[in-house]
Write a protein that holds these residues in place. Sequence first.
Motif, PDB file in Angstrom:
ATOM      1  N   ALA A   5       0.830  -1.203   0.000  1.00 32.80           N
ATOM      2  CA  ALA A   5       0.000   0.000   0.000  1.00 32.80           C
ATOM      3  C   ALA A   5       0.865   1.253   0.000  1.00 32.80           C
ATOM      4  O   ALA A   5       0.562   2.240  -0.690  1.00 32.80           O
ATOM      5  N   GLY A   6       1.966   1.226   0.773  1.00 33.89           N
ATOM      6  CA  GLY A   6       2.880   2.358   0.791  1.00 33.89           C
ATOM      7  C   GLY A   6       3.508   2.612  -0.567  1.00 33.89           C
ATOM      8  O   GLY A   6       3.637   3.760  -1.011  1.00 33.89           O
ATOM      9  N   LYS A   7       3.896   1.540  -1.230  1.00 30.82           N
ATOM     10  CA  LYS A   7       4.460   1.679  -2.580  1.00 30.82           C
ATOM     11  C   LYS A   7       3.425   2.278  -3.528  1.00 30.82           C
ATOM     12  O   LYS A   7       3.743   3.155  -4.344  1.00 30.82           O
ATOM     13  N   ALA A   8       2.183   1.803  -3.428  1.00 31.04           N
ATOM     14  CA  ALA A   8       1.126   2.287  -4.314  1.00 31.04           C
ATOM     15  C   ALA A   8       0.853   3.769  -4.077  1.00 31.04           C
ATOM     16  O   ALA A   8       0.644   4.540  -5.036  1.00 31.04           O
ATOM     17  N   ALA A   9       0.857   4.201  -2.809  1.00 29.11           N
ATOM     18  CA  ALA A   9       0.618   5.613  -2.496  1.00 29.11           C
ATOM     19  C   ALA A   9       1.730   6.493  -3.050  1.00 29.11           C
ATOM     20  O   ALA A   9       1.477   7.574  -3.597  1.00 29.11           O
ATOM     21  N   THR A  10       2.980   6.026  -2.920  1.00 33.18           N
ATOM     22  CA  THR A  10       4.116   6.782  -3.457  1.00 33.18           C
ATOM     23  C   THR A  10       4.045   6.870  -4.978  1.00 33.18           C
ATOM     24  O   THR A  10       4.271   7.933  -5.572  1.00 33.18           O
ATOM     25  N   GLU A  11       3.728   5.763  -5.608  1.00 33.28           N
ATOM     26  CA  GLU A  11       3.602   5.750  -7.073  1.00 33.28           C
ATOM     27  C   GLU A  11       2.487   6.678  -7.540  1.00 33.28           C
ATOM     28  O   GLU A  11       2.621   7.368  -8.546  1.00 33.28           O
ATOM     29  N   ARG A  12       1.383   6.695  -6.788  1.00 26.62           N
ATOM     30  CA  ARG A  12       0.245   7.543  -7.142  1.00 26.62           C
ATOM     31  C   ARG A  12       0.635   9.019  -7.087  1.00 26.62           C
ATOM     32  O   ARG A  12       0.345   9.785  -8.013  1.00 26.62           O
ATOM     33  N   GLU A  13       1.298   9.434  -6.008  1.00 27.61           N
ATOM     34  CA  GLU A  13       1.677  10.847  -5.902  1.00 27.61           C
ATOM     35  C   GLU A  13       2.710  11.228  -6.956  1.00 27.61           C
ATOM     36  O   GLU A  13       2.633  12.306  -7.545  1.00 27.61           O
ATOM     37  N   THR A  14       3.670  10.352  -7.211  1.00 23.93           N
ATOM     38  CA  THR A  14       4.670  10.630  -8.246  1.00 23.93           C
ATOM     39  C   THR A  14       4.001  10.832  -9.599  1.00 23.93           C
ATOM     40  O   THR A  14       4.347  11.751 -10.352  1.00 23.93           O
ATOM     41  N   ALA A  15       3.034   9.986  -9.908  1.00 24.93           N
ATOM     42  CA  ALA A  15       2.327  10.092 -11.183  1.00 24.93           C
ATOM     43  C   ALA A  15       1.535  11.393 -11.277  1.00 24.93           C
ATOM     44  O   ALA A  15       1.507  12.044 -12.331  1.00 24.93           O
ATOM     45  N   ILE A  16       0.900  11.799 -10.166  1.00 25.55           N
ATOM     46  CA  ILE A  16       0.110  13.034 -10.171  1.00 25.55           C
ATOM     47  C   ILE A  16       1.020  14.248 -10.346  1.00 25.55           C
ATOM     48  O   ILE A  16       0.707  15.175 -11.110  1.00 25.55           O
ATOM     49  N   ARG A  17       2.155  14.267  -9.652  1.00 25.68           N
ATOM     50  CA  ARG A  17       3.092  15.385  -9.798  1.00 25.68           C
ATOM     51  C   ARG A  17       3.584  15.496 -11.247  1.00 25.68           C
ATOM     52  O   ARG A  17       3.653  16.596 -11.807  1.00 25.68           O
ATOM     53  N   GLN A  18       3.924  14.365 -11.829  1.00 36.14           N
ATOM     54  CA  GLN A  18       4.398  14.378 -13.205  1.00 36.14           C
ATOM     55  C   GLN A  18       3.293  14.821 -14.160  1.00 36.14           C
ATOM     56  O   GLN A  18       3.520  15.615 -15.084  1.00 36.14           O
TER      57      GLN A  18
END
Length: 375
Positions: free
Chosen positions: A253-266
């Motif tokens: 879940a932590g990995k998914a949350a980090t990936e989600r925010e990275t994608a939104i920033r990009q």
Amino acid sequence: MDLSHTRELFERRGPFATVYLEATNPGENAARQADLRWRGLSDSLREQGADDKTIAALDELFGDTSGGDLNAYGRVVVASADGVVFDDAVEGVDAAGDVATWSPLPELGAYFRSQSGSVRALLVVADQTGGDVYQVVASNVEGAREVDEQSIEGSAVESVHKARGGGNAHKQRQRRHAEASYQNAADVVKGIQSAASSFRPEIIVLAGEVTGREVVRHEMPKGLAEITREIEAGSRAAGSSEDALEDALLTEAGKAATERETAIRQQFHEAKAHANAVEGLEMVLEAARTGAIATLLLVDGQHVDGELWVGDTPEAISTEKDKAATISDATPIQRPAEQVLLRAAGAMGGDVAVLGAGAELVDGVGALLRFPVTV
């Protein structure tokens, strides 16, 4: 965070009572504690002008809730004269204590912020005979909260255990055993599909014995397989370690949350170059008024400053009272800008994302757009 489950709420007309109850450790007199907490909040709502029907709806809800349940989890409830219109259990809401607000709008900003780091996950613990499917809201801050669960026993008649021996008869038995495993896996996948259609998970975490995971994954349709992650933990056997399973789930879940925010920033960075993203209160306000917000962007620990005038519909909003009055049938009132923008975005089908504290947005607010806007 997906706002679709609150869209109907944001389309309603108020006023509303919004109640936040902080999670506490229940004591020996949990029921009495819960009653006293609610009584204090109900008195506050009456002082703010809440009507009798709204108070009665909340009285009924909290009267039917056991003290232990009310204390073990935080609670966010929205009610109006029509009754309770929103109710969710959360482990914590900014640890701000119990708060009750009577307002023309649902005051859900703190709720959305508290849930921004959470990931909706389907945890599937499988073996060759079936699987257990758990609907979980997981975050490294609040842990894993189980929303629902289902145990699925496969419908195959043939045993899944391979017989010993050799020859053609043995091969035929092996084939039947394999077919039984895949039939059971297909039953589990049907359960996953059913849960996914209502729960809308961001990820599926597949746990359990290796062969059980393999056959379930094989039977998954492409859409589910694409969001599935496997972990080397969990078992349906009695006595298996639940702590190890939860730790592995929270890691994913932590990995998914980090990936989600990275994608939104990009996505935000790239969209700004094509006029498909804006930042700053003035530009985001215009996007909200025209229904252009696909995702409202906030910053963790930085609330949107100021107030906006809002009328009787989500799009009737402005920095000026007179302008809001021209697009509203009711007299505009001032409310915190963040609450107004959340209501407008949610009512028009948008989402909200809270970026990490290091993010920089003008006025602490931005938006990914469905279409370009101009002021």
